[in-house]
Design an enzyme around this catalytic site. Structure first.
Site, PDB file in Angstrom:
ATOM      1  N   ARG A 136      -5.371  -0.459  39.606  1.00  0.00           N
ATOM      2  CA  ARG A 136      -5.277   0.949  39.238  1.00  0.00           C
ATOM      3  C   ARG A 136      -5.542   1.817  40.465  1.00  0.00           C
ATOM      4  O   ARG A 136      -6.469   1.556  41.241  1.00  0.00           O
ATOM      5  CB  ARG A 136      -6.304   1.304  38.150  1.00  0.00           C
ATOM      6  CG  ARG A 136      -6.187   0.469  36.896  1.00  0.00           C
ATOM      7  CD  ARG A 136      -4.860   0.605  36.216  1.00  0.00           C
ATOM      8  NE  ARG A 136      -4.604   1.968  35.739  1.00  0.00           N
ATOM      9  CZ  ARG A 136      -3.406   2.361  35.294  1.00  0.00           C
ATOM     10  NH1 ARG A 136      -2.374   1.552  35.354  1.00  0.00           N
ATOM     11  NH2 ARG A 136      -3.236   3.592  34.856  1.00  0.00           N
ATOM     12  N   LEU A 179      -7.100   4.893  42.172  1.00  0.00           N
ATOM     13  CA  LEU A 179      -8.318   5.654  41.877  1.00  0.00           C
ATOM     14  C   LEU A 179      -8.164   7.074  42.422  1.00  0.00           C
ATOM     15  O   LEU A 179      -7.580   7.292  43.484  1.00  0.00           O
ATOM     16  CB  LEU A 179      -9.526   4.954  42.513  1.00  0.00           C
ATOM     17  CG  LEU A 179      -9.829   3.562  41.947  1.00  0.00           C
ATOM     18  CD1 LEU A 179     -10.781   2.801  42.861  1.00  0.00           C
ATOM     19  CD2 LEU A 179     -10.413   3.669  40.535  1.00  0.00           C
ATOM     20  N   HIS A 194      -6.200  -6.284  50.410  1.00  0.00           N
ATOM     21  CA  HIS A 194      -4.773  -5.981  50.249  1.00  0.00           C
ATOM     22  C   HIS A 194      -3.975  -7.117  50.893  1.00  0.00           C
ATOM     23  O   HIS A 194      -4.285  -7.511  52.025  1.00  0.00           O
ATOM     24  CB  HIS A 194      -4.446  -4.648  50.925  1.00  0.00           C
ATOM     25  CG  HIS A 194      -3.005  -4.262  50.819  1.00  0.00           C
ATOM     26  ND1 HIS A 194      -2.448  -3.774  49.655  1.00  0.00           N
ATOM     27  CD2 HIS A 194      -2.007  -4.296  51.734  1.00  0.00           C
ATOM     28  CE1 HIS A 194      -1.158  -3.531  49.870  1.00  0.00           C
ATOM     29  NE2 HIS A 194      -0.867  -3.831  51.110  1.00  0.00           N
TER      30      HIS A 194
END
Ligand code: GRF
Length: 195
Positions: free
Chosen positions: A90, A92, A108
């Protein structure tokens, strides 16, 4: 240091982080939370004795702030010093990120600054890159853009598909994130390059 870990799925990175926080490690896991009540990682965390929480993001629709308000209730109860995003999918909001800035890490699956966003492995293959990898960075309001704390590289091999490359990178994620967290929790923010 108290560490909360946010996940969205299987939580393989979360498992390695939890498993690493033992003995003389300066941190301990205090919460694993997910935006998906069905996330497989929640059961894995519970099996390892880590408190869990789930805040389903779907009822909140596009109201990210309302979702984050509920998420923050679970987080605040755990009083974390550090938040680790681990397969957390999600975006942020800036206010949430700014509240935790300097204490929130993310992993990542690319060698940032290349390939921010999604489909990183397909993009590296498409570009004909000789190497790919993963990055642990401090989270800032700009997606996948904060100060880099560590990177690990893997070769892109002939015939690689996004799945074969993802699997090779994931092995390095599982090495890199625990190594970076241990140093970060001890106050060391030097960039770690894993070979
Ligand atoms: C993986 O694709 C990994 O590259 C990225 O998030 C995905 C799921 O990770 N960090 P995990 O198994 O839930 O930790």
């Amino acid at each position: 240091k108290r560490v909360a870990i946010l996940i969205s799925g299987g939580g393989s990175n979360m498992v390695r982080l939890v498993e690493s926080m033992t003995g003389d490690h300066p941190a301990r896991p205090v919460l694993v939370a997910s935006n998906d009540p069905g996330a497989g990682g929640l059961a894995k965390a519970a099996a390892m004795g880590v408190p869990t929480a789930a805040v389903d993001h779907r009822p909140f629709g596009k109201d990210r702030a309302a979702f984050e308000h509920e998420l923050s209730r679970a987080l605040d109860a755990a009083r974390p010093d550090i938040i680790c995003l681990a397969g957390f999918m999600r975006v942020l909001t800036a206010p949430f990120v700014e509240r935790w800035q300097g204490r929130m890490l993310n992993i990542h699956p690319s060698l940032l600054p290349k390939y921010t966003g999604l489909h990183t492995h397909a993009r590296a293959i498409e570009a004909g890159d000789s190497h790919a990898g993963c990055t642990v960075h401090l989270v800032t309001p700009v997606l996948d853009d904060g100060p880099i704390l560590g990177q690990a590289r893997v070769p892109v091999l002939p015939g690689d598909t996004p799945d074969t490359l993802a699997a090779r990178v994931l092995v390095q994620e599982h090495r890199l994130y625990p190594a970076v967290l241990r140093r970060f929790a001890a106050g060391d923010e030097d960039i770690l390059h894993l070979q």
